[in-house]
Motif scaffolding. Structure first.
Motif, short mmCIF file in Angstrom:
data_model
loop_
_atom_site.label_atom_id
_atom_site.label_comp_id
_atom_site.label_asym_id
_atom_site.label_seq_id
_atom_site.Cartn_x
_atom_site.Cartn_y
_atom_site.Cartn_z
N ALA A 144 1.04 -1.35 -0.09
CA ALA A 144 0.04 0.05 0.00
C ALA A 144 0.65 1.03 0.35
CB ALA A 144 -0.82 0.26 1.47
N MET A 145 2.28 0.85 0.59
CA MET A 145 2.60 2.07 0.81
C MET A 145 3.39 2.19 -0.19
SD MET A 145 4.53 1.97 4.04
CE MET A 145 4.39 2.14 6.06
N VAL A 169 0.62 6.84 4.62
CA VAL A 169 1.71 6.20 4.19
C VAL A 169 1.84 6.76 5.51
CG1 VAL A 169 3.74 5.85 3.87
CG2 VAL A 169 1.82 6.40 1.49
N LEU A 170 2.04 7.55 6.19
CA LEU A 170 2.75 7.38 7.79
C LEU A 170 2.12 7.59 8.64
CD1 LEU A 170 4.70 11.09 7.86
CD2 LEU A 170 5.71 8.92 7.03
N SER A 187 9.42 -1.30 5.73
CA SER A 187 8.23 -0.84 5.82
C SER A 187 8.61 0.69 5.88
CB SER A 187 7.41 -1.02 7.24
OG SER A 187 7.18 -2.32 6.55
N TYR A 188 10.02 1.31 6.60
CA TYR A 188 10.49 2.22 7.33
C TYR A 188 10.87 2.85 6.26
CZ TYR A 188 9.19 1.75 12.23
OH TYR A 188 8.95 1.72 13.32
N ALA A 194 8.47 8.40 0.99
CA ALA A 194 6.92 9.20 1.29
C ALA A 194 7.32 10.85 1.28
CB ALA A 194 5.87 8.52 1.96
N CYS A 195 8.24 11.13 3.25
CA CYS A 195 8.85 11.52 3.97
C CYS A 195 9.28 12.73 2.38
CB CYS A 195 9.65 12.16 4.36
SG CYS A 195 8.36 11.16 5.90
N GLU A 196 10.34 11.31 1.73
CA GLU A 196 11.49 12.17 1.02
C GLU A 196 10.05 12.75 -0.10
OE1 GLU A 196 14.97 11.08 -2.19
OE2 GLU A 196 13.99 9.66 -1.23
#
Length: 312
Positions: A144-145, A169-170, A187-188, A194-196
């Motif tokens: 999903a992420m 995502v987070l 996962s991390y 996603a943060c990037e």
């Protein structure tokens, strides 16, 4: 990154546990039921539930009641074609037809979301899993992420904001413990990406700081993502601090690491530091490209060090 046709995210492609969780075609017996797949593919990318039900027919659903693994062959074939919406309706038809729907079926459908890059559907299916009391696992959550990382979807930015899908995502990462799903390095890594992409540098640093407590080893990919989002967000001091922390952790900086660090010190106007990093890059055997040279030249130009700039 280069992405494989069926598994767009290189992180997902490395999961050996995928092969243990989702059965291969030979494990469920025989070849893919081509007739059912052909009928479903002929419906287009977004058929209605009744169309899918009619294409299957009662005889197919009747067989699947005793052999639900056969349905997974069809779901895998649909996933390879990126027919995620067809898979979603197929799962609903299976449910209505009293065919057992389990984690393996959903996992195959999530692969279709990755291929079609439909992140909104992937999160909708996560909710549907909960409604069907099908427990998710780390593979499904990471898929999903990955769907968020690779593409589009029907949820608008008006609904979720410009950074909406990255925040989802987070939120999923935070929800995984409540779902009794262990968040591992993959996962991390997906969350950090996603943060990037979302420019969420504060959240990237928070994730990085949590990893030792979660007993997740930090690698170059995680550091590079954090450095990149900090540098792109104008957090140049933090970018350099991350580079130094990376070296202190006995990780070997690569081209991405050096590029972010040299760009950051160039923005800070420290031409001597930029040249020192460039020299260290050469000594480490890391290939130096035009972007790095331009960053170092820019730093020299900022302080009028034309001789050093010309020498480069």
């Amino acid at each position: 990154f280069q992405r494989a046709p069926f598994l767009p995210d290189p992180v997902i492609a490395t999961r050996s546990r995928e092969r243990r969780t989702s059965p291969r075609l030979q494990d469920v017996g025989g070849t893919v039921p081509g007739l059912e797949v052909s009928r479903l593919l002929s419906l287009g990318v977004a058929p209605g539930r009744q169309q899918v039900s009619d294409a299957l027919g009662d005889d197919v659903l009747s067989r699947w009641r005793t052999e639900p693994k056969r349905a997974n062959e069809v779901l895998l074939a649909l996933a390879k074609k990126g027919r995620a919406k067809v898979s979603r309706e197929l799962l609903e038809c299976m449910r209505a037809g009293f065919v057992e729907v389990d984690l393996i079926h959903f996992s195959s459908a999530f692969s279709g979301c990755m291929v079609s890059r439909d992140w909104s559907l992937s999160f909708a299916m996560l909710r549907r899993m909960a409604e069907m009391t099908v427990d998710a696992d780390d593979i499904v959550c990471t898929k999903a992420m990955a769907a968020c990382d690779t593409g589009s979807g029907s949820f608008s930015s008006i609904t979720f904001g410009a950074q909406g899908r990255w925040k989802l995502v987070l939120e999923l990462l935070r929800a995984m413990p409540r779902m009794r799903v262990h968040a591992d390095k993959i996962s991390y890594t997906a969350a950090m990406r996603a943060c990037e992409r979302g420019g969420l540098w504060q959240k990237a640093l928070r994730i990085l700081s949590e990893l030792p407590e979660q007993r997740v080893a930090v690698d170059n990919i995680l550091y590079n993502s954090a450095m990149n989002v900090c540098e792109k967000s104008g957090q140049f001091q933090l970018t350099v601090a991350l580079f130094e922390d990376m070296e202190n952790s006995r990780l070997l900086p690569d081209a991405f690491s050096f590029t972010s660090a040299i760009s950051a010190v160039s923005e800070l106007g420290d031409w001597q530091w930029a040249l020192a990093l460039l020299s260290k890059m050469w000594e480490s055997g890391v290939a130096v490209d035009e972007v790095v040279f331009n960053a170092a030249i820019s730093a020299c130009h900022h302080f009028g060090e034309w001789e050093h700039a010309v020498a480069l």
